[in-house]
Structures are given as C-alpha cells and as structure tokens.
Design an enzyme around this catalytic site. Sequence first.
Site, PDB file in Angstrom:
ATOM      1  CG  LEU A  64     -46.260  68.137  69.664  1.00 21.82           C
ATOM      2  CD1 LEU A  64     -47.751  68.414  69.573  1.00 21.82           C
ATOM      3  CD2 LEU A  64     -45.473  69.313  69.128  1.00 21.82           C
ATOM      4  N   PRO A  65     -44.347  68.038  73.777  1.00 18.90           N
ATOM      5  CG  PRO A  65     -44.160  70.052  74.961  1.00 18.90           C
ATOM      6  CD  PRO A  65     -44.570  69.482  73.632  1.00 18.90           C
ATOM      7  CE  LYS A 170     -37.750  59.223  76.709  1.00 16.84           C
ATOM      8  NZ  LYS A 170     -36.335  59.436  76.488  1.00 16.84           N
ATOM      9  CE  LYS A 239     -43.218  64.441  79.054  1.00 19.68           C
ATOM     10  NZ  LYS A 239     -42.581  63.691  77.997  1.00 19.68           N
TER      11      LYS A 239
HETATM   12  P1  NDP Z   1     -39.243  71.407  73.956  1.00 24.40           P
HETATM   13  O1  NDP Z   1     -39.908  71.941  75.164  1.00 24.40           O
HETATM   14  O2  NDP Z   1     -37.856  71.849  73.640  1.00 24.40           O
HETATM   15  O3  NDP Z   1     -40.125  71.712  72.655  1.00 24.40           O
HETATM   16  C1  NDP Z   1     -41.471  71.417  72.625  1.00 24.40           C
HETATM   17  C2  NDP Z   1     -42.034  71.604  71.223  1.00 24.40           C
HETATM   18  O4  NDP Z   1     -43.429  71.342  71.265  1.00 24.40           O
HETATM   19  C3  NDP Z   1     -41.876  73.009  70.678  1.00 24.40           C
HETATM   20  O5  NDP Z   1     -41.793  72.934  69.283  1.00 24.40           O
HETATM   21  C4  NDP Z   1     -43.198  73.666  71.117  1.00 24.40           C
HETATM   22  O6  NDP Z   1     -43.579  74.757  70.284  1.00 24.40           O
HETATM   23  C5  NDP Z   1     -44.148  72.532  70.904  1.00 24.40           C
HETATM   24  N1  NDP Z   1     -45.345  72.619  71.745  1.00 24.40           N
HETATM   25  C6  NDP Z   1     -45.413  72.722  73.084  1.00 24.40           C
HETATM   26  N2  NDP Z   1     -46.696  72.693  73.507  1.00 24.40           N
HETATM   27  C7  NDP Z   1     -47.451  72.585  72.370  1.00 24.40           C
HETATM   28  C8  NDP Z   1     -48.853  72.524  72.140  1.00 24.40           C
HETATM   29  N3  NDP Z   1     -49.724  72.531  73.147  1.00 24.40           N
HETATM   30  N4  NDP Z   1     -49.275  72.438  70.858  1.00 24.40           N
HETATM   31  C9  NDP Z   1     -48.405  72.420  69.848  1.00 24.40           C
HETATM   32  N5  NDP Z   1     -47.064  72.487  69.997  1.00 24.40           N
HETATM   33  C10 NDP Z   1     -46.607  72.556  71.257  1.00 24.40           C
HETATM   34  O7  NDP Z   1     -39.314  69.819  74.075  1.00 24.40           O
HETATM   35  P2  NDP Z   1     -38.291  68.721  73.527  1.00 24.40           P
HETATM   36  O8  NDP Z   1     -38.079  68.913  72.076  1.00 24.40           O
HETATM   37  O9  NDP Z   1     -37.118  68.637  74.437  1.00 24.40           O
HETATM   38  O10 NDP Z   1     -39.158  67.400  73.804  1.00 24.40           O
HETATM   39  C11 NDP Z   1     -40.177  66.944  72.928  1.00 24.40           C
HETATM   40  C12 NDP Z   1     -40.535  65.513  73.348  1.00 24.40           C
HETATM   41  O11 NDP Z   1     -39.369  64.686  73.243  1.00 24.40           O
HETATM   42  C13 NDP Z   1     -40.995  65.426  74.830  1.00 24.40           C
HETATM   43  O12 NDP Z   1     -41.993  64.471  74.973  1.00 24.40           O
HETATM   44  C14 NDP Z   1     -39.719  64.998  75.551  1.00 24.40           C
HETATM   45  O13 NDP Z   1     -40.005  64.345  76.778  1.00 24.40           O
HETATM   46  C15 NDP Z   1     -39.066  64.104  74.510  1.00 24.40           C
HETATM   47  N6  NDP Z   1     -37.609  63.944  74.613  1.00 24.40           N
HETATM   48  C16 NDP Z   1     -36.763  65.023  74.747  1.00 24.40           C
HETATM   49  C17 NDP Z   1     -35.386  64.827  74.862  1.00 24.40           C
HETATM   50  C18 NDP Z   1     -34.400  65.957  75.009  1.00 24.40           C
HETATM   51  O14 NDP Z   1     -33.210  65.678  75.230  1.00 24.40           O
HETATM   52  N7  NDP Z   1     -34.798  67.237  74.886  1.00 24.40           N
HETATM   53  C19 NDP Z   1     -34.821  63.466  74.854  1.00 24.40           C
HETATM   54  C20 NDP Z   1     -35.783  62.421  74.597  1.00 24.40           C
HETATM   55  C21 NDP Z   1     -37.126  62.672  74.512  1.00 24.40           C
HETATM   56  P3  NDP Z   1     -43.096  76.267  70.543  1.00 24.40           P
HETATM   57  O15 NDP Z   1     -41.870  76.453  69.713  1.00 24.40           O
HETATM   58  O16 NDP Z   1     -44.260  77.079  70.097  1.00 24.40           O
HETATM   59  O17 NDP Z   1     -42.838  76.395  72.036  1.00 24.40           O
END
Ligand code: NDP
Length: 295
Positions: A64-65, A170, A239
């Site tokens: 998650l974020p 990280k 973040k």
């Molecule tokens: P996204 O913003 O694309 O997706 C976030 C996900 O978390 C969605 O499934 C969203 O659900 C869900 N979500 C958000 N808020 C909540 C909440 N309060 N409760 C439950 N579910 C929630 O993020 P990413 O997939 O890009 O990133 C996820 C993690 O991985 C982060 O910590 C990021 O820093 C890390 N990361 C990302 C990379 C990238 O290239 N994208 C690379 C390396 C690490 P919904 O579908 O309902 O919005």
Amino acid sequence: MRVAFLGLGAIGAPMAVHLARRHELVVWNRTAARARAFAAEHRCRAAATPREAATGAEVIITCLPTSADVESLLGGPDGIEAGLAPGVLFLDCTSGDPATSRRMAARLAPRGVGFADAPVSGGTNGAEAGTLTVMVGSEPVVFERARPVLEAFGQRIEHLGPVGAGAAMKAVNNALLAVNILAAGEGLAALVKAGVPARKAVEVLNQSSGRSFVSESLIPPRVLTGAWPKSFRLALLDKDVGIAVGLLDETGLGGPVLRLASELCHAARAELGEQADYLETIRLVEREAGVEIRG
Ligand code: NDP
C-alpha cells in the site's frame, strides 16, 4: 502455499501476477472492482474484506502507499487480525517507515506472526519481469521463511537487519533517486539553455562521471522523448524522502542535501498534484528555466 495479497496498485498488481502463477492466491483491493478484474484475468480469488483475504492464508503480503495505510487494515471486525491464524508470515512490501514497521511487528508478535518489512526497488518494469530487489528487515528466522515467497517477484533479496531496516534502506535509496532526478534536471536545463543539444548532453553525461541511473535509464526514454509515462507517483517519492529525513532526525544527523531534496519534492507534489509521475519534477525545472530537455 496459500498467499493473500492486499493492494493491487501500480507495482502491487504485477507482483501479484507472479504469485498467482506459483501459489494459491487470494487478492484484496480497497476498490473492489480492481480485485475482481484481476481475479477474472489471473488464477486467483478476490476477497471482499481484508479479514476474508487473511482467513486461511499462510502468508500475507501488503503493498500500500504508506505504513499507516497497512496499520489501518489490521484492526476492526473486517480487518486482517480478525482472520489471522497463529504462525502466519506477514510481509509488508510497502515502502514504509521503520517506526510503524516495528509497531506492527510488536502488535502481531503475541499471535506468533512473523513480520518483515520488505519494500521493493526496480519499478513497475522490474515487477513485471520478476526482477525486483527486495530489502528485508526482520528476525533472521523470518527472513529464511520469507525468501522463497519473495523469490516469486524478487531477483535480489537482501536481509538488512531487524524489523525497520528494510524500510530505512528503501527510504535512503529513494532519497538518492530524488537527488539524482533534481540534479540531473537542473544540469541538463542549464546545458540546453547554454546551447548544447539535449540528446548530445545526455549521451556525453552517460559516458562520463556524472552519469546515474536517472541519466542512463530514465531520462532517455521518458524525458528526451517527451513520453512522461506514469509509473510511480511523485506523492510516493515525496513520502519516501520524508521517511529518509525522519531517519536523519532519529540518528541526529544534519543532512542538508536530503532535507533540501525533501523540501523540493514536497513543493513539486503541491504544485503537480497527487497523480503526477515522479519524473515530472523535471517539468518544473524546465518551466523555471524556460527550456525543454528533448531530442
Ligand atoms: P498506487 O498508488 O499505484 O496504488 C496504491 C494501492 O494501495 C492501490 O491498490 C490502492 O487501492 C491501495 N490503497 C491506497 N490507500 C489505501 C488505504 N488507505 N487502504 C487500503 N488500500 C489503499 O501505489 P504503487 O503500487 O505505485 O505503490 C505501492 C507501494 O510500493 C508504495 O509504498 C510505493 O512507494 C512502493 N513502490 C512503488 C513503485 C512503483 O514503481 N510504482 C516502485 C517501488 C516501490 P485503490 O485501488 O482503491 O486506490
């Protein structure tokens, strides 16, 4: 193995694709339609609540974020804890913060749950290819159990220390990424303004000592082309740099460079919004300089 995966975002979804190929997978996503669409396409089942996802799982993976988002899914009648069996492995692949990781590990420990913070690096391309680097903070025994599961999407899986160490690693990695993006943008904008063609400038940089992952792998396909694909939200980078600054505070270090990077990311996020891609910070540099880094 029975695995539950929660958080089918930009990076979570391609990670879950690999798990679906190897394990009996259950997915949960806050926006349920996303989980249903995923389950229709891949060999897995969609759960209606975190509790349902956790029920019967031997391994729970969250992505998650923020750590706070993960913590918010633990409690309550539909929360993860309500479905947890004793002895489960809990792998948090969120790029989270060390303090919350330690708090969650301590909260789950009395139930015999082995917790690891296991954030990933390698971007959405690396997640699709199954070549992510996984930075693990956990007890050694938890790491040994986690490694074969993480191998589904990870190529390099490193144990960095106790719970919280993966999140710290990280955050610093991404703070350095931010520094490189900001600095490369500024340097290239100055060169273009001085009359050096952008592509030539990047080529020479990449054969010289100022090169970086940003100049080699991100700027040519995304900035020079003007493609600006969306793969990693600037809000998430902001973040991460904030977590790195928290680490400076915890360890009593000044760290002026990382603190400035954090301020700049924060300002860029406020200006560009929650959905902007991280590389779009370079757009702000371009706007200020009155040039475009294309070619
Ligand atoms: P996204 O913003 O694309 O997706 C976030 C996900 O978390 C969605 O499934 C969203 O659900 C869900 N979500 C958000 N808020 C909540 C909440 N309060 N409760 C439950 N579910 C929630 O993020 P990413 O997939 O890009 O990133 C996820 C993690 O991985 C982060 O910590 C990021 O820093 C890390 N990361 C990302 C990379 C990238 O290239 N994208 C690379 C390396 C690490 P919904 O579908 O309902 O919005």
